[in-house]
Design a protein around this motif. Structure first.
Motif, short mmCIF file in Angstrom:
data_model
loop_
_atom_site.label_atom_id
_atom_site.label_comp_id
_atom_site.label_asym_id
_atom_site.label_seq_id
_atom_site.Cartn_x
_atom_site.Cartn_y
_atom_site.Cartn_z
N GLU A 215 0.85 -1.19 0.00
CA GLU A 215 0.00 0.00 0.00
C GLU A 215 0.89 1.23 0.00
N LEU A 216 0.69 2.09 -0.98
CA LEU A 216 1.51 3.29 -1.11
C LEU A 216 0.93 4.48 -0.35
N GLY A 217 -0.19 4.25 0.33
CA GLY A 217 -0.79 5.33 1.12
C GLY A 217 -1.71 6.21 0.30
N ASP A 218 -2.15 7.29 0.92
CA ASP A 218 -3.07 8.21 0.25
C ASP A 218 -2.31 9.19 -0.64
N GLY A 219 -2.96 9.60 -1.70
CA GLY A 219 -2.33 10.54 -2.61
C GLY A 219 -1.27 9.87 -3.46
N PHE A 220 -0.48 10.68 -4.14
CA PHE A 220 0.49 10.15 -5.11
C PHE A 220 1.94 10.46 -4.73
N SER A 221 2.20 10.68 -3.44
CA SER A 221 3.56 11.07 -3.03
C SER A 221 4.58 9.97 -3.27
N LYS A 222 4.13 8.69 -3.34
CA LYS A 222 5.06 7.57 -3.52
C LYS A 222 4.79 6.80 -4.81
N ILE A 223 4.09 7.40 -5.72
CA ILE A 223 3.63 6.65 -6.89
C ILE A 223 4.65 6.62 -8.02
N GLU A 224 5.73 7.34 -7.90
CA GLU A 224 6.67 7.44 -9.02
C GLU A 224 7.19 6.06 -9.43
N VAL A 225 7.47 5.92 -10.73
CA VAL A 225 8.09 4.73 -11.31
C VAL A 225 9.31 5.22 -12.09
N PRO A 226 10.52 4.95 -11.61
CA PRO A 226 11.72 5.53 -12.25
C PRO A 226 11.82 5.27 -13.75
N ASP A 227 11.37 4.11 -14.21
CA ASP A 227 11.48 3.80 -15.63
C ASP A 227 10.46 4.56 -16.48
N VAL A 228 9.46 5.16 -15.83
CA VAL A 228 8.46 5.97 -16.54
C VAL A 228 8.41 7.33 -15.87
N PRO A 229 9.33 8.23 -16.20
CA PRO A 229 9.46 9.50 -15.48
C PRO A 229 8.17 10.32 -15.41
N LYS A 230 7.30 10.19 -16.42
CA LYS A 230 6.08 10.99 -16.44
C LYS A 230 4.85 10.20 -16.00
N TYR A 231 5.08 9.12 -15.27
CA TYR A 231 3.95 8.29 -14.84
C TYR A 231 3.01 9.07 -13.92
N GLU A 232 3.56 9.81 -12.96
CA GLU A 232 2.69 10.58 -12.07
C GLU A 232 1.84 11.57 -12.86
N GLN A 233 2.43 12.15 -13.90
CA GLN A 233 1.66 13.07 -14.72
C GLN A 233 0.52 12.35 -15.44
N MET A 234 0.78 11.12 -15.89
CA MET A 234 -0.29 10.33 -16.51
C MET A 234 -1.44 10.12 -15.54
N VAL A 235 -1.09 9.75 -14.30
CA VAL A 235 -2.12 9.47 -13.31
C VAL A 235 -2.89 10.73 -12.96
N ARG A 236 -2.21 11.83 -12.85
CA ARG A 236 -2.91 13.10 -12.58
C ARG A 236 -3.83 13.48 -13.75
N PHE A 237 -3.42 13.12 -14.94
CA PHE A 237 -4.28 13.32 -16.11
C PHE A 237 -5.59 12.55 -15.95
N LEU A 238 -5.50 11.31 -15.45
CA LEU A 238 -6.71 10.53 -15.21
C LEU A 238 -7.57 11.19 -14.13
N CYS A 239 -6.92 11.73 -13.09
CA CYS A 239 -7.66 12.44 -12.04
C CYS A 239 -8.47 13.60 -12.63
N GLU A 240 -7.81 14.37 -13.47
CA GLU A 240 -8.49 15.52 -14.06
C GLU A 240 -9.67 15.08 -14.91
N LYS A 241 -9.49 14.00 -15.67
CA LYS A 241 -10.58 13.50 -16.50
C LYS A 241 -11.77 13.05 -15.66
N ASN A 242 -11.48 12.53 -14.46
CA ASN A 242 -12.54 12.04 -13.59
C ASN A 242 -13.07 13.10 -12.63
N GLY A 243 -12.36 14.22 -12.52
CA GLY A 243 -12.83 15.30 -11.69
C GLY A 243 -12.58 15.13 -10.21
N TYR A 244 -11.45 14.49 -9.85
CA TYR A 244 -11.13 14.28 -8.44
C TYR A 244 -9.71 14.75 -8.15
#
Length: 410
Positions: A347-376
């Motif tokens: 469990e990485l906890g709440d929010g995206f503070s630990k969600i980074e994936v070194p091999d995909v530098p923009k992964y957190e940005q992808m996930v935030r993009f999904l957040c924006e699409k869903n409105g949360y």
């Protein structure tokens, strides 16, 4: 000119010893004690591998492995990490030439003969011995399984002519605004560091809806996302054709060396793609992944809105799908295909503070993009992650939530 070690005739019959001395623990202890003593007595040397290798004119790498093995406290770790009997014989015989007493070398040879007997007569092969001994030793089992998965990865990548650095899946679950029980599903799936190894290999990926079926598909509100702005490498060149009502994406670029690597990610949003509660015969929710190519690592994330599956701990299920295809995790006939594993969902906890994936530098940005699409907001989510080095090609990995029945279902 270096002197050569004397040649001796080697028998595989174990020395005449009490039966207790033939157990793996006793064999390991014998190797630690006898070979350790020989190495410590090499004239003008410390236990540094470089000193010993120069004095005996033997590979420093091999000497280093022996030194590390005999210094382990657990005799089973000694057995599974020390080089084979032939290498050990050569080292101790060379030590005798260098000045170690014949008596101590003979004792070491006896310990090596017992080791040889254990491998050949008790287990058959070194690999079989390591597999058997690792079962009751968690650290050994983890190391043995990872080494075995690595060998499987290298073999399948060479057979198929393709490999990739990371397979990534992400499933975001948010409440449906149209149904109290419904769950909207947003997903990211694909790979980074995709590389073609052989000019005769053609890799096919089957995904996407043929254009003529889009209007009639079961979920007309489904949306496909373009994730290419978040790629780290060149988008994978794909030849796309329709065959038998499905889209075939063929990856077959020119083989151009180690730097010719590509990214291939797709994103999809499906309103009301799942349900919070159980239905007859359908009591589980979650995500399932079978990497399409051999990969160095797998990362699978389930990102849950705080209102979904609250208090439910996910379970990891691993299946060997070879010969049967992907497994329905609720089909009892597929329970026999489940594979035991020491891997865990974290469990990485709440929010995206630990969600980074070194091999995909923009992964957190992808996930935030999904957040924006869903409105949360990211603060409204918790993340469950499965991360595996060298996932076995053809295995299915599932993060599963056992869901309750709705109260109004009785």
């Amino acid at each position: 000119m270096q002197s050569k070690a004397p040649q001796t005739n080697i028998e595989t019959t174990p020395p005449s010893e009490p039966e207790l001395s033939r157990t793996p623990e006793c064999v390991g202890n014998g190797l630690r004690a006898m070979i350790g003593r020989v190495l410590r007595e090499v004239p003008d040397c410390t236990m540094r591998p470089t000193d010993i290798s120069r004095r005996l004119d033997i590979s420093r790498v091999m000497v280093g492995r022996v030194v590390r093995a005999v210094e382990k406290e657990d005799p089973i770790e000694t057995l599974t990490s020390i080089p084979g009997p032939e290498t050990l014989r050569h080292i101790v015989q060379s030590a005798q030439v260098a000045g170690v007493s014949a008596e101590h070398v003979e004792a070491a040879i006896n310990a090596i003969e017992l080791f040889d007997w254990l491998i050949r007569d008790q287990y058959g092969t070194r690999g079989a011995m390591s597999a058997a001994l690792s079962v009751d030793h968690a650290r050994l089992r983890e190391r043995f399984e990872q080494a075995s998965r690595y060998q499987a990865f290298k073999g399948m990548s060479q057979v198929l002519g393709v490999e990739s650095k990371l397979w990534l899946t992400c499933m975001m679950m948010t409440p449906s605004k149209d149904s109290g029980h419904g769950i909207n599903i947003s997903t990211i799936h694909g790979t980074t560091g995709l590389r073609r190894l052989r000019p005769d290999s053609r890799v096919n990926f089957v995904y996407g809806t043929p254009p003529k079926y889009v209007a009639g598909r079961q979920m007309p509100e489904r949306m496909d996302f373009d994730l290419s702005p978040y790629f780290s490498n060149t988008p994978a060149p794909l030849d796309v054709v329709e065959e038998n009502g499905q889209i075939i994406n063929t990856f077959a670029p020119k083989v151009a060396g180690k730097d010719a690597v590509y990214d291939m990610f797709a994103g999809v949003h499906v309103p009301n793609g799942s349900n919070r509660f159980a239905a007859p015969g359908r009591t589980c929710r979650g995500t399932v992944v079978i990497p399409d190519v051999p990969v160095t690592a797998l990362v699978s994330d389930v990102i849950l809105h705080g209102d979904i599956f609250e208090g439910i701990t996910p379970e990891l299920l691993v299946y060997n799908t070879m010969g049967k295809g992907g497994a329905d995790i609720e089909d009892p006939k597929r329970f026999v295909d489940r594979v035991e594993t020491n891997e865990e969902i974290i469990e990485l906890g709440d929010g995206f503070s630990k969600i980074e994936v070194p091999d995909v530098p923009k992964y957190e940005q992808m996930v935030r993009f999904l957040c924006e699409k869903n409105g949360y907001s990211p603060k409204e989510f918790q993340v469950h992650r499965l991360q595996i080095q060298y996932p076995v090609y053809g295995f299915q990995y599932a993060i599963v939530y056992k869901v309750p029945q709705a109260l109004d279902d009785g």
